[in-house]
Design an enzyme around this catalytic site. Structure first.
Site, PDB file in Angstrom:
ATOM      1  N   LYS A 289       0.835  -1.234   0.006  1.00 56.07           N
ATOM      2  CA  LYS A 289      -0.027   0.005   0.133  1.00 56.07           C
ATOM      3  C   LYS A 289       0.775   1.220   0.012  1.00 56.07           C
ATOM      4  O   LYS A 289       1.826   1.387   0.941  1.00 56.07           O
ATOM      5  CB  LYS A 289      -0.822  -0.156   1.281  1.00 56.07           C
ATOM      6  CG  LYS A 289      -2.151   1.065   1.257  1.00 56.07           C
ATOM      7  CD  LYS A 289      -2.871   0.678   2.375  1.00 56.07           C
ATOM      8  CE  LYS A 289      -4.333   1.252   2.539  1.00 56.07           C
ATOM      9  NZ  LYS A 289      -5.087   1.149   3.667  1.00 56.07           N
ATOM     10  N   GLU A 374     -19.797  -6.074   9.833  1.00 62.36           N
ATOM     11  CA  GLU A 374     -20.554  -5.239  10.494  1.00 62.36           C
ATOM     12  C   GLU A 374     -21.549  -6.228  11.254  1.00 62.36           C
ATOM     13  O   GLU A 374     -22.024  -5.873  12.392  1.00 62.36           O
ATOM     14  CB  GLU A 374     -21.125  -4.161   9.933  1.00 62.36           C
ATOM     15  CG  GLU A 374     -20.232  -3.161   9.538  1.00 62.36           C
ATOM     16  CD  GLU A 374     -19.588  -3.201   8.165  1.00 62.36           C
ATOM     17  OE1 GLU A 374     -18.462  -2.498   7.849  1.00 62.36           O
ATOM     18  OE2 GLU A 374     -19.761  -4.349   7.582  1.00 62.36           O
ATOM     19  N   ARG A 402     -25.772  -2.474   6.672  1.00 60.63           N
ATOM     20  CA  ARG A 402     -25.455  -4.227   6.651  1.00 60.63           C
ATOM     21  C   ARG A 402     -25.869  -4.770   8.015  1.00 60.63           C
ATOM     22  O   ARG A 402     -26.052  -6.065   7.889  1.00 60.63           O
ATOM     23  CB  ARG A 402     -23.887  -4.234   6.272  1.00 60.63           C
ATOM     24  CG  ARG A 402     -23.278  -3.226   5.417  1.00 60.63           C
ATOM     25  CD  ARG A 402     -22.269  -3.435   4.859  1.00 60.63           C
ATOM     26  NE  ARG A 402     -22.098  -4.647   3.953  1.00 60.63           N
ATOM     27  CZ  ARG A 402     -20.951  -4.987   2.994  1.00 60.63           C
ATOM     28  NH1 ARG A 402     -19.996  -4.280   3.089  1.00 60.63           N
ATOM     29  NH2 ARG A 402     -21.307  -5.774   2.119  1.00 60.63           N
TER      30      ARG A 402
END
Length: 645
Positions: A289, A374, A402
């Site tokens: 990253k 979640e 969600r």
């Protein structure tokens, strides 16, 4: 001259040599730093997938072979390679380039939502559609960040993909992070696999040495022969250590990797093989990253996952720095943690963005990162509550969508004391449709027994959070917007039932009594209470009799609001959620049940998906800025009989 200026994209990428693609990668990386530093956006993830995306477009045939990104914040390079480089000055701005894939922008973009872990389900469906329509030779490619694989939807999809011979190529973009380092047992397995990259590099180095040096060594007689044998033994020993993983193969799927994610030759070789493999296949790619931009690579917190405007050389943030809503919550949570041993905190892979990192540092045993899950976060929180603790689940408002079933059936049904803290509630702006948090009040308002607070300023956030964690009879929610906090909005008085009166007309500027005029009650919700006061002052200056009330706790409806409405001639609910099912709808039902016939009007977000723009631009576009609110209220008031003809 930049190679970007000379390309017919993406067709020309397919014709390039590896050397030309390496030059292209360097140009794209420089372009990303230049453009994203000026607009803000997801810089680190896209710097990490430059070579990966180039290789995909070199091997596969987009859009015929769909490329689906999970999540699509890592699609900037894909946008550049599909002809949108010229639009990057408008990235995440009104009417400009989306920060995610967007079907309206290009035929190369197949999806839009930036919620994680859904790409494999899309790929499963698309590959089934290909088979049913006689296109079984086509490939569907899903680029899945390793963080997304902590979400249950990925494994539900893998369970279906693995059972059939369909051309699904799953590229695991493994950089060891979502926002922060990826957690969990699956992440540990990927880490073990990723460690093989170093061994593969050594292995390749020995190959090169032996290829070029074996003749020289052998020409040295028996000494050279022994040296060559020693090198061969070391090489074989390393090769023995690089063992294939069983983690994916146990699913019944072919696995290739790990592939070094910044080596174009290796990537192209792996993707070419995957393209011709006539069954589902996983290509495990290890990337870094922020690769190529030292300030991002060295950013320990999140490697510049998402930035505002920054200095393109140093990576330093530019612009005014003020306290944010998230930091206020973070401070209050730590205070609560010191005062109560039963307070525990849960994040779904976003400890930093939701303000939980300081709590985790002070109370590591009472902090839980469950990954991008979640649903699990909320159900697990219920288990913690059943065990005698008080969980605080901090997530973005948009991601509550969600976990609604878990909130309803796993928490509220059994009346467990779980506090959900919803960051980025309401209109968020530049992140676009799927990140705006305009649905949480409509969702939570239908949950029996729930209590929902919407603080208007920092002091009310502290106060209402303390009140929320004191509730032990069921779930509570505290919601607040994205960004910096504004000035405090003091109440004129607090009612016995806990509502704050923020503004009340006493007379016009000449001191004339206005009590005999029609009375307007504005119910300001959360941060919109401050906007309601601005609108009320404008209306009062025009001679209207206005009261602004902040109910503080917005669900359930405070009976005092019904009483206030009965004494008024017009009620206006001013909120930053969707118009259907929010506080205005709940108050309307309460008035109807109490047989109060005072007209009620609603200032809220219309029944559309908000686009990407600044927060103020979005609010103004739908008439929710203070000036537009005052105009609407004036028009409604003037049409009521209370003001005569």
């Amino acid at each position: 001259m930049s190679t970007l200026e000379d390309l017919d994209l993406p067709a020309d990428v397919k014709k390039m040599s590896v050397e030309d693609m390496e030059l292209l990668a360097a140009d794209i990386r420089e372009f990303l730093v230049e453009k994203v530093s000026a607009t803000g956006g997801h810089l680190g993830p896209n710097l990490g997938v430059v070579e990966l995306t180039i290789a995909l477009h070199h091997v596969f045939n987009s859009p015929k072979d769909p490329l689906i990104f999970d999540t699509s914040h890592q699609s900037y390079v894909h946008k550049i390679l599909t002809g949108r480089a010229g639009q990057f000055d408008t990235l995440r701005q009104k009417d400009g380039l989306s920060g995610y894939t967007s079907r309206a922008e290009s035929e190369h973009d197949w999806t839009e939502s930036s919620h994680a872990s859904a790409a494999l389900a899309y790929a499963d469906g698309l590959s089934k559609a290909n088979v049913l329509q006689g296109k079984a030779d086509r490939n569907v490619v899903a680029v899945v960040g390793d963080g997304a694989l902590t979400g249950g939807m990925c494994w539900e999809a893998l369970n279906n993909i693995a059972e059939a011979d369909r051309n699904v190529v799953i590229v695991v973009n493994d950089n060891g992070r979502s926002y922060s380092p990826t957690i969990g047992g699956f992440a540990r397995n990927l880490t073990n696999l990723r460690s093989q990259i170093a061994q593969i590099r050594i292995h390749s180095a020995y190959d090169e040495v032996m290829e070029h040096g074996k003749r020289t060594l052998k020409s040295m007689g028996w000494v050279g022969e022994r040296a060559f044998g020693a090198l061969q033994a070391v090489k074989d020993g390393i090769k023995h250590q690089v063992v294939p993983t069983e983690m994916f193969q146990e699913l019944g799927m072919k696995y290739v990797g790990p592939i070094e994610g910044h080596n174009l030759k290796a990537l192209i070789s792996a993707f070419t093989y995957a393209k011709t493999y006539e069954s589902p296949i996983i290509v495990h790619v290890a990337t870094e990253k922020g690769h190529g931009f030292e300030p991002a690579v060295n950013n320990v917190a999140d490697q510049m996952h998402s930035t505002g405007v920054i200095d393109p050389i140093t990576g330093e943030e530019l612009g005014e720095k003020r306290p944010g809503w998230t930091s206020v919550f973070s401070e209050e949570l730590i205070r609560a943690g010191h005062e109560r041993d039963d307070i525990v905190a849960i994040t779904a892979a976003m400890a930093g963005p939701t303000g939980l990192t300081p709590f985790a540092e002070k109370f590591p045993s009472r902090f839980f990162d469950v990954g991008i899950a979640e649903q699990h976060a909320v159900a697990s929180a219920s288990g913690l509550a059943l065990g005698g603790l008080h969980p605080v689940v901090a997530i973005y408002s948009t991601f509550l969508n969600r976990a609604f079933d878990q909130l309803l059936m796993d928490v509220a049904l059994i009346k467990q004391p779980v506090t959900l803290v919803l960051d980025r509630a309401g209109v968020t702006g530049s992140d676009g449709a799927s990140h705006n948090g305009v649905w949480d009040m409509a969702l939570t308002s239908i949950v029996p027994g729930i209590r929902v607070a919407a603080p208007r300023d920092p002091e009310r956030l502290r106060e209402e959070f303390r009140e929320a964690i004191a509730v032990e009879t069921g779930p509570t929610v505290v919601r607040f917007p994205k960004g910096n906090v504004g000035d405090g909005v003091a109440e004129v008085r607090r009612t016995p039932g806990g509502c704050d009166i923020l503004f009340a007309t006493e007379g016009d500027e000449d001191g004339a009594d206005v009590d005999d005029q029609g009375r307007i009650l504005i119910v300001g919700i959360g941060e919109f209470a401050a906007r309601a006061v601005i609108a009320a002052r404008e209306l009062a200056g025009d001679g209207y009799n206005v009261t602004v009330v902040d109910p503080r706790w917005i669900i359930p409806i405070n009976p005092e609001l019904v009483d206030m409405a009965q004494e008024s001639d017009l009620v206006v609910v001013y909120e930053d959620g969707v118009i259907r099912g929010g506080v205005g709808s709940a108050l309307s039902e309460a008035l109807h049940a109490a047989e109060v016939d005072t007209p009620l009007r609603h200032l809220a977000f219309p029944d559309v998906f908000p686009g990407h723009a600044t927060r103020e631009e979005l609010l103004e576009s739908v008439g929710l800025d203070a000036a537009s609110a005052a105009r609407s209220i004036r028009e409604w008031a003037d049409n009521l009989e209370a003001w005569g003809d």
